[in-house]
Design a protein around this motif. Structure first.
Motif, PDB file in Angstrom:
ATOM      1  N   SER A 166       0.814  -1.222   0.000  1.00  0.00           N
ATOM      2  CA  SER A 166       0.000   0.000   0.000  1.00  0.00           C
ATOM      3  C   SER A 166       0.843   1.266   0.000  1.00  0.00           C
ATOM      4  CB  SER A 166      -0.917   0.014   1.227  1.00  0.00           C
ATOM      5  OG  SER A 166      -0.155  -0.015   2.427  1.00  0.00           O
ATOM      6  N   ALA A 167       2.158   1.153  -0.094  1.00  0.00           N
ATOM      7  CA  ALA A 167       3.043   2.321  -0.050  1.00  0.00           C
ATOM      8  C   ALA A 167       3.058   3.042  -1.394  1.00  0.00           C
ATOM      9  CB  ALA A 167       4.450   1.894   0.329  1.00  0.00           C
ATOM     10  N   ARG A 175       7.977  -0.493  -8.856  1.00  0.00           N
ATOM     11  CA  ARG A 175       8.787  -1.435  -8.077  1.00  0.00           C
ATOM     12  C   ARG A 175       9.305  -0.798  -6.795  1.00  0.00           C
ATOM     13  NH1 ARG A 175      10.517  -3.639 -13.320  1.00  0.00           N
ATOM     14  NH2 ARG A 175      12.097  -2.010 -13.504  1.00  0.00           N
ATOM     15  N   HIS A 176       9.804   0.430  -6.888  1.00  0.00           N
ATOM     16  CA  HIS A 176      10.368   1.114  -5.719  1.00  0.00           C
ATOM     17  C   HIS A 176       9.263   1.880  -4.995  1.00  0.00           C
ATOM     18  CE1 HIS A 176      14.576   0.475  -7.082  1.00  0.00           C
ATOM     19  NE2 HIS A 176      13.998   0.473  -8.271  1.00  0.00           N
ATOM     20  N   ARG A 177       9.116   1.595  -3.706  1.00  0.00           N
ATOM     21  CA  ARG A 177       8.047   2.247  -2.938  1.00  0.00           C
ATOM     22  C   ARG A 177       8.592   2.795  -1.625  1.00  0.00           C
ATOM     23  NH1 ARG A 177       2.792  -1.739  -3.964  1.00  0.00           N
ATOM     24  NH2 ARG A 177       3.244  -2.138  -6.183  1.00  0.00           N
ATOM     25  N   ILE A 178       8.037   3.929  -1.199  1.00  0.00           N
ATOM     26  CA  ILE A 178       8.480   4.614   0.015  1.00  0.00           C
ATOM     27  C   ILE A 178       7.633   4.092   1.178  1.00  0.00           C
ATOM     28  CG2 ILE A 178       8.923   6.844   1.079  1.00  0.00           C
ATOM     29  CD1 ILE A 178       8.623   8.084  -1.731  1.00  0.00           C
ATOM     30  N   VAL A 179       8.224   3.309   2.057  1.00  0.00           N
ATOM     31  CA  VAL A 179       7.458   2.715   3.156  1.00  0.00           C
ATOM     32  C   VAL A 179       7.588   3.524   4.441  1.00  0.00           C
ATOM     33  CG1 VAL A 179       7.636   0.398   2.184  1.00  0.00           C
ATOM     34  CG2 VAL A 179       9.399   1.194   3.781  1.00  0.00           C
ATOM     35  N   VAL A 195      11.645   0.128  -0.502  1.00  0.00           N
ATOM     36  CA  VAL A 195      11.622  -1.328  -0.685  1.00  0.00           C
ATOM     37  C   VAL A 195      11.345  -1.615  -2.155  1.00  0.00           C
ATOM     38  CG1 VAL A 195      10.512  -3.511  -0.056  1.00  0.00           C
ATOM     39  CG2 VAL A 195      10.839  -1.728   1.681  1.00  0.00           C
ATOM     40  N   CYS A 196      12.059  -2.588  -2.703  1.00  0.00           N
ATOM     41  CA  CYS A 196      11.839  -3.005  -4.080  1.00  0.00           C
ATOM     42  C   CYS A 196      12.263  -4.462  -4.232  1.00  0.00           C
ATOM     43  CB  CYS A 196      12.617  -2.131  -5.064  1.00  0.00           C
ATOM     44  SG  CYS A 196      14.406  -2.346  -4.987  1.00  0.00           S
ATOM     45  N   TYR A 330       4.353  -8.554  11.285  1.00  0.00           N
ATOM     46  CA  TYR A 330       5.064  -8.533  10.006  1.00  0.00           C
ATOM     47  C   TYR A 330       4.155  -8.912   8.838  1.00  0.00           C
ATOM     48  CZ  TYR A 330       8.242 -10.126   6.303  1.00  0.00           C
ATOM     49  OH  TYR A 330       8.866 -10.330   5.106  1.00  0.00           O
ATOM     50  N   VAL A 331       4.265  -8.114   7.760  1.00  0.00           N
ATOM     51  CA  VAL A 331       3.527  -8.378   6.523  1.00  0.00           C
ATOM     52  C   VAL A 331       4.543  -8.502   5.390  1.00  0.00           C
ATOM     53  CG1 VAL A 331       1.816  -7.532   4.888  1.00  0.00           C
ATOM     54  CG2 VAL A 331       1.542  -7.054   7.335  1.00  0.00           C
ATOM     55  N   PRO A 332       4.686  -9.649   4.744  1.00  0.00           N
ATOM     56  CA  PRO A 332       5.667  -9.803   3.657  1.00  0.00           C
ATOM     57  C   PRO A 332       5.399  -8.795   2.538  1.00  0.00           C
ATOM     58  CG  PRO A 332       4.791 -11.941   4.319  1.00  0.00           C
ATOM     59  CD  PRO A 332       3.950 -10.902   5.006  1.00  0.00           C
ATOM     60  N   PRO A 333       6.442  -8.293   1.898  1.00  0.00           N
ATOM     61  CA  PRO A 333       6.253  -7.297   0.835  1.00  0.00           C
ATOM     62  C   PRO A 333       5.397  -7.799  -0.327  1.00  0.00           C
ATOM     63  CG  PRO A 333       8.545  -7.381   1.509  1.00  0.00           C
ATOM     64  CD  PRO A 333       7.871  -8.531   2.163  1.00  0.00           C
TER      65      PRO A 333
END
Length: 341
Positions: A166-167, A175-179, A195-196, A330-333
């Motif tokens: 959801s980021a 692919r690249h997201r700001i968490v 994260v990517c 924890y939630v896996p990417p």
């Protein structure tokens, strides 16, 4: 009287003894020379390489001038004992003089070319005050500077920690997201977690085979969205430099690197670049594919030297929990990748 045969036998015996004495003296002098040269070689052997300011460079190698071999003429049969002893004395004097000269050269070389100790690029005890963040959703943690040198930071959380699916995307390929992100508006300092998924060469080999330069080039080139391969290559060559690679007690590999963003800030009419320090670690998702967790900390170039020690201390504190010890939340990417839509 002594007969001619007896006289000849006596002279032959004297000459034989003199030759034996000369051979023994030369053998002794040769042993001294060999021992001296061997000791000098052992004492002068430096290590192959040394680390100076985080760059591997060859050390100075002490080169010894090989000693010339000393040959003495064997006395002729008609030479007297006095002449032979004079020859032995002269040879011994030459050998002693060469030994003294060799020792003086060794002492002089050791005094002249001993390498100086270099100060580390990042001080062991940097100045700074730190906050601490631990995100149970993606199970990572790090400390961050709230004061770096003389720079006081008033940080605002612009993006609270959230799951990858959801980021907000950082690039057009999603692919690249700001968490997670926090920033200081006055000093234009930004701390962000990206994260990517592993891509390119990073997808084909395990993290133990990666280098910091490969990690930096792959991640930043994918994020850059360059218009051409040549543009991307030129950017990486001019603005990206790989740094340390290390492994923590859990077996996770970390890769540090610095990268520049030229002209990202405008101050009046002059563009001002940014200097970034990033550290990346990889962890498998729920299907076993690797995901890259990158902590990126950036500031204007004018603040870099002041903030650099504290930023490196923060980068060294970054940890990604291994799967066997992730938080309960924890939630896996790669879980629910469609959630952002």
């Amino acid at each position: 009287g002594i007969s001619g045969r007896g006289l000849t036998s006596s002279l032959a015996h004297s000459h034989a003894m003199a030759r034996a004495f000369l051979a023994a003296a030369l053998a002794l002098a040769g042993c001294v020379l060999i021992f001296s040269a061997g000791s000098s070689s052992l004492a002068g052997s430096p290590t192959a390489r040394t680390c100076i300011q985080n760059k591997m460079v060859p050390t100075l190698v002490r080169r010894r001038v090989p000693l010339s071999r000393v040959f003495s003429q064997q006395p002729c049969d008609g030479a007297s004992r006095r002449e032979m002893m004079a020859g032995i004395s002269g040879t011994t004097g030459v050998l002693a003089g060469m030994l003294m000269t060799q020792q003086a050269r060794a002492d002089e070389e050791s005094a002249v070319i001993a390498p100086e100790e270099s100060a580390p690029v990042v001080p062991a005890k940097p100045k700074g005050e730190f906050g601490y963040l631990r995100d149970p959703i993606l199970s990572y943690s790090y400390k961050y500077p709230i004061k770096a040198g003389n720079v006081d930071l008033k940080l605002t959380v612009s993006r609270k920690p959230e799951k990858y699916s959801s980021a907000a995307p950082l690039s057009s390929n999603f692919r690249h997201r700001i968490v997670n992100q926090m920033l200081d508006y006055n000093n234009v300092v930004v701390y962000a977690m990206y994260v990517c998924p592993a891509i390119g060469i990073l997808k084909r080999f395990p993290p133990s085979d990666w280098t910091s330069q490969q990690v930096a080039d792959t991640i930043l080139l994918d994020r850059l969205n360059a218009k051409s391969i040549e543009e991307g290559r030129r950017y990486l060559e001019e603005n990206v430099e790989g740094g340390a690679k290390y492994q923590d007690e859990d077996g996770t590999f970390y890769f540090q690197y610095e990268h520049l963003e030229p002209g990202k800030i405008s101050k009046g009419m002059e563009p001002e670049g940014r200097h970034n320090l990033a550290v990346t670690a990889a962890r498998p998702g729920q299907d076993g594919s690797l995901y890259m967790f990158s902590l990126n900390m950036g500031c204007p170039e004018k603040l870099w030297e002041e903030m650099k020690p504290a930023l490196y201390e923060a980068a060294n504190s970054f940890r990604v929990d291994p799967l066997q010890s992730v938080a309960p939340e924890y939630v896996p990417p790669d879980k629910d990748p469609w959630a952002i839509l």
